[in-house]
Design a protein around this motif. Structure first.
Motif, mmCIF file in Angstrom:
data_model
loop_
_atom_site.group_PDB
_atom_site.id
_atom_site.type_symbol
_atom_site.label_atom_id
_atom_site.label_comp_id
_atom_site.label_asym_id
_atom_site.label_seq_id
_atom_site.Cartn_x
_atom_site.Cartn_y
_atom_site.Cartn_z
ATOM 1 N N TRP A 63 29.089 64.508 68.977
ATOM 2 C CA TRP A 63 28.235 63.888 67.970
ATOM 3 C C TRP A 63 27.056 64.835 67.714
ATOM 4 C CZ3 TRP A 63 26.637 58.002 68.136
ATOM 5 C CH2 TRP A 63 26.145 57.634 66.882
ATOM 6 N N SER A 71 25.158 65.443 65.158
ATOM 7 C CA SER A 71 23.928 64.988 64.494
ATOM 8 C C SER A 71 23.028 64.248 65.488
ATOM 9 C CB SER A 71 24.244 64.130 63.276
ATOM 10 O OG SER A 71 25.057 63.041 63.632
ATOM 11 N N PHE A 72 23.641 63.632 66.482
ATOM 12 C CA PHE A 72 22.815 63.018 67.538
ATOM 13 C C PHE A 72 22.192 64.100 68.427
ATOM 14 C CE2 PHE A 72 22.510 61.894 72.034
ATOM 15 C CZ PHE A 72 21.513 60.950 71.963
ATOM 16 N N LEU A 123 19.070 65.551 67.172
ATOM 17 C CA LEU A 123 17.939 64.654 66.968
ATOM 18 C C LEU A 123 16.801 64.934 67.961
ATOM 19 C CD1 LEU A 123 18.358 62.487 64.799
ATOM 20 C CD2 LEU A 123 18.813 60.841 66.619
ATOM 21 N N ALA A 124 15.563 64.882 67.479
ATOM 22 C CA ALA A 124 14.422 65.029 68.378
ATOM 23 C C ALA A 124 14.290 63.763 69.218
ATOM 24 C CB ALA A 124 13.151 65.248 67.565
ATOM 25 N N PRO A 125 13.959 63.897 70.489
ATOM 26 C CA PRO A 125 13.796 62.707 71.320
ATOM 27 C C PRO A 125 12.674 61.822 70.782
ATOM 28 C CG PRO A 125 13.366 64.723 72.594
ATOM 29 C CD PRO A 125 13.762 65.155 71.228
ATOM 30 N N PRO A 126 12.792 60.522 70.920
ATOM 31 C CA PRO A 126 11.781 59.622 70.379
ATOM 32 C C PRO A 126 10.472 59.779 71.152
ATOM 33 C CG PRO A 126 13.313 58.420 71.752
ATOM 34 C CD PRO A 126 13.846 59.809 71.643
ATOM 35 N N ILE A 151 9.557 58.181 74.783
ATOM 36 C CA ILE A 151 9.975 58.590 76.121
ATOM 37 C C ILE A 151 9.192 59.794 76.640
ATOM 38 C CG2 ILE A 151 12.305 57.770 75.610
ATOM 39 C CD1 ILE A 151 13.175 60.741 75.695
ATOM 40 N N TRP A 192 7.297 59.198 79.911
ATOM 41 C CA TRP A 192 7.969 58.352 80.888
ATOM 42 C C TRP A 192 8.139 59.055 82.234
ATOM 43 C CZ3 TRP A 192 12.917 58.818 83.203
ATOM 44 C CH2 TRP A 192 13.287 57.711 83.966
ATOM 45 N N ILE A 197 13.194 63.780 82.447
ATOM 46 C CA ILE A 197 14.503 63.403 81.921
ATOM 47 C C ILE A 197 15.590 64.257 82.569
ATOM 48 C CG2 ILE A 197 15.920 63.178 79.841
ATOM 49 C CD1 ILE A 197 13.377 61.388 79.945
ATOM 50 N N GLY A 236 19.223 63.072 82.325
ATOM 51 C CA GLY A 236 20.472 62.866 81.589
ATOM 52 C C GLY A 236 20.243 62.083 80.312
ATOM 53 N N LYS A 237 20.978 62.411 79.281
ATOM 54 C CA LYS A 237 20.855 61.720 77.996
ATOM 55 C C LYS A 237 22.258 61.430 77.498
ATOM 56 C CE LYS A 237 19.848 63.794 73.959
ATOM 57 N NZ LYS A 237 19.203 64.519 72.833
ATOM 58 N N ASN A 238 22.752 60.229 77.759
ATOM 59 C CA ASN A 238 24.141 59.909 77.442
ATOM 60 C C ASN A 238 24.261 58.823 76.411
ATOM 61 O OD1 ASN A 238 25.434 61.258 79.932
ATOM 62 N ND2 ASN A 238 23.818 59.951 80.731
ATOM 63 N N ILE A 239 25.247 58.978 75.553
ATOM 64 C CA ILE A 239 25.638 57.855 74.729
ATOM 65 C C ILE A 239 26.912 57.303 75.341
ATOM 66 C CG2 ILE A 239 26.426 57.061 72.490
ATOM 67 C CD1 ILE A 239 24.943 59.316 71.248
ATOM 68 N N LEU A 279 21.594 56.388 62.338
ATOM 69 C CA LEU A 279 22.627 57.424 62.234
ATOM 70 C C LEU A 279 24.011 56.819 61.970
ATOM 71 C CD1 LEU A 279 21.648 60.310 62.731
ATOM 72 C CD2 LEU A 279 22.603 60.163 65.036
ATOM 73 N N ASN A 327 25.320 52.314 73.393
ATOM 74 C CA ASN A 327 24.095 52.435 74.172
ATOM 75 C C ASN A 327 23.713 53.876 74.423
ATOM 76 O OD1 ASN A 327 24.026 49.508 75.281
ATOM 77 N ND2 ASN A 327 26.081 50.274 75.689
ATOM 78 N N VAL A 341 21.716 55.844 77.269
ATOM 79 C CA VAL A 341 21.142 55.691 78.599
ATOM 80 C C VAL A 341 20.494 57.012 78.946
ATOM 81 C CG1 VAL A 341 21.564 55.172 81.003
ATOM 82 C CG2 VAL A 341 22.970 54.108 79.239
ATOM 83 N N THR A 385 18.510 58.923 81.853
ATOM 84 C CA THR A 385 18.204 58.808 83.273
ATOM 85 C C THR A 385 17.287 59.943 83.697
ATOM 86 O OG1 THR A 385 20.218 60.046 83.744
ATOM 87 C CG2 THR A 385 20.367 57.663 83.856
#
Lengths: 149, 149
Positions: A111, A113-114, A117-120, A123, A126, A129, A131-134, B117, B133, B135, B137
């Motif tokens: 994906w 285009s995802f 994408l710049a992280p929102p 976060i 927070w 970071i 891991g960044k999973n869909i 998106l 979703n 996620v 981490t």
DNA sequence: ATGTATGCAAACGGTTTGCACGGTC
DNA sequence: GACCGTGCAAACCGTTTGCATACAT
């Protein structure tokens, strides 16, 4: 990424083990090799059954310990599966997962285009970071068809 | 969504139970009420401890069964947590999760540009999509600071 | 020679299940 | 009154752990 020759990736593996002071054992090599060859995101039990063909005396404890160790070292990934046993994959480039709630099959997808994408902003403060999973869950085509019967 | 009065949401809950032919029991109402009030994505055990204050005779089995039932009915959600015990949240609008690998805290966040998106073409013929979703981490700020000490 | 990795077996934690009783409709 | 939901207890499954031996370095 996934297209490098197996022997190259195994050589990399040995180097990374040496860097980290991990001993290169027969069992670790075969477990890693099996994960390189796998395309089905196997569970610990599945890896155990496959490696057993080459090392009949291996115990499942060793598979548990090795997979956990390699994941901590960033050499393999544990998949975000919420339910059921843990599942692993070798590190083969940026991608995401489709998971069938009925047969528990896991399929990779891309994906771009995802990924671009710049992280929102939410976060940013927070923490760290890792891991960044869909994860997209649902019922795969095969299971949908079986349900209709 | 999350801003409706509790009694309204409880009335909705009762209606949805009736529609589905589920009996409205004391236990189910209190479990659902507790989840409405919670902001910390509680585990089954945590829900059990809280509901126990109002219904001292409740058993944890009932909490397991009720949370599973409500999730299947789409009234609550189970969070995609890979490790550790299952965690739940009431259905309170579109959002995603940050999960700390050290303290296991779960925090909601919004990501409108992602929500807007278009789904990637690759998943079109996969089957029926039920959940989408993100996620993220890592290690939360608090845990990062503690680590430095 | 040193110390880590392994295999075995036992323990563990979260979750599920069979059953008889109790409560809702 | 019929039947689903509950509480209890035991089983279950995936996973972790303590220990003595075997192996890589």
């Amino acid at each position: 990424m996934g297209c490098l020759a197996v022997h190259t990736r195994l050589a990399d593996f040995e180097n990374r083990c040496r860097e980290k002071g991990l001993k290169i054992t027969h069992q670790r090599l075969e477990i890693y090799r099996e994960l390189l060859a796998a395309t089905d995101h196997p569970s610990v039990e599945a890896v155990f059954q496959r490696v057993r063909k080459r090392i009949p005396t291996i115990s499942i404890d060793t598979v548990y310990r090795t997979l956990a160790l390699l994941e901590q070292s960033g050499m393999i990934h544990r998949i975000q599966t919420a339910e059921g046993p843990a599942r692993y994959e070798s590190d083969h480039g940026l991608h995401h997962h489709l998971i069938c709630n009925r047969c528990h099959e896991v399929v990779d997808f891309n994906w771009e285009s995802f990924d671009a994408l710049a992280p929102p902003p939410a976060i940013k403060d927070w923490g760290l970071i890792q891991g960044k999973n869909i994860v997209i869950t649902g019922i795969c085509q095969q299971c949908c068809e079986q349900q209709l019967k």
